[in-house]
Design an enzyme around this catalytic site. Sequence first.
Site, short mmCIF file in Angstrom:
data_model
loop_
_atom_site.label_atom_id
_atom_site.label_comp_id
_atom_site.label_asym_id
_atom_site.label_seq_id
_atom_site.Cartn_x
_atom_site.Cartn_y
_atom_site.Cartn_z
N PRO A 194 4.17 -3.84 -9.37
CA PRO A 194 2.45 -2.43 -9.32
C PRO A 194 1.56 -3.46 -8.51
O PRO A 194 1.33 -4.57 -8.05
CB PRO A 194 1.78 -2.13 -11.64
N CYS A 195 1.29 -2.44 -7.79
CA CYS A 195 0.24 -2.39 -6.82
C CYS A 195 -1.63 -2.28 -6.50
O CYS A 195 -1.91 -2.31 -4.93
CB CYS A 195 0.87 -2.08 -5.45
N PRO A 196 -2.29 -1.68 -7.59
CA PRO A 196 -3.71 -1.50 -7.19
C PRO A 196 -4.50 -2.63 -7.30
O PRO A 196 -5.27 -2.29 -6.53
CB PRO A 196 -3.99 -0.88 -8.81
N ASN A 218 6.07 -2.38 -1.64
CA ASN A 218 4.70 -2.36 -1.48
C ASN A 218 3.76 -1.66 -0.78
O ASN A 218 3.97 -1.06 -0.27
CB ASN A 218 3.99 -3.71 -1.92
#
Length: 371
Positions: free
Chosen positions: A95-97, A135
């Site tokens: 997950p990349c936020p 990513n």
Amino acid sequence: MNIFSFFSGAGFLDLGFELEGHYNIVYVNEFHKAFNDVYQYARQNMNLPAPIYGHHVENIVHYVDGEHPEMMQNLMHLVNESKEQELTGFIGGPPCPDFSVAGKNKGKEGENGRLSQTYADLICHALPDFFLFENVKGLYRTARHRAFFEQLKKQFVDNGYYLTEQLINALEFGVPQDRERIILIGVRQEIADNLKLQVEGINLVGFPWDAHKLYNIEDIKAINWPDRNPYVEHANFPAPNGIIEELTVQHWWILNDVMHHPNADMFFQPKAGLIRFQTTDEGDDKKKSYKRLHRWRYSPTVAYGNNEVHIHPYEARRISVAEALALQSLPREFVIPHNITLTDAFKTIGNGVPYLAAKGIANSLSDYLTR
């Protein structure tokens, strides 16, 4: 080749590898049960086999935290068993936020940002023959995040991997969506030597990144795409000249027959903001919210959360699950179960790697490893 998948979500990345033809998805790990339910349902609907080592709805942190040694031992046993039979790889996009300029931007210290380090640690413990790490571009282009990315690369090299990387755009692979992602691929040094792969220092040389791209991104961006049109409900007008129609929202909605797709009726019913649905220009997608797609243009990045989903070009509503799946270039046979919440459905769609981009990268990797 056998694939162990992590952060699998609904499995868009896995599907690209699976349908490419040279890979078997043998192990699936996903923390969120609802996403894994989508994964299993969609593949059953497509008559695809279940992973022989099963689905693991577990926290990936527990593989490497030292407090659950049996999890790493079980994984290592399966990886070693797989490596005796076939080349074995790990694929995943943490997950990349926390690395996204439009997201939380907390970097490696964020809750999600730390999962990139966890994935790297997992790879360096289990030592698959190759790996793919995906990513957001912020990890690659933002200075303080780039330092962390270089740190991860050093860790991979120190643990015996040669590397190659590229910032790709999903548009290049025929996806109707402007979505940039960094892809890092590593191959164990002994595997590279056995396959006689060319290397320079720590880098794999000659990886065919462009072999399965359909378009050049500079050519796409140079096109005079339509800008905005006044919103008219159910308006119909033909594609303008000079565009690449195969990269447009409307082309993919027709291709996937979204009006008759099993997920056609799954969309948020507007409780507020209806006037904005009725007045926002078609193609007005530059605001942070209430972005309306243009039918004869590609979509901005599909990133859905907090019920914020793109507005339909010529209907006074947000787009449906079927329409969102098409923007991710999924085959029309990919169906999401109706018992999942709309929030989870759109979140797992937005988190996924576009199918055609995944398939193109999988093709390039198999070309490289099996030539």
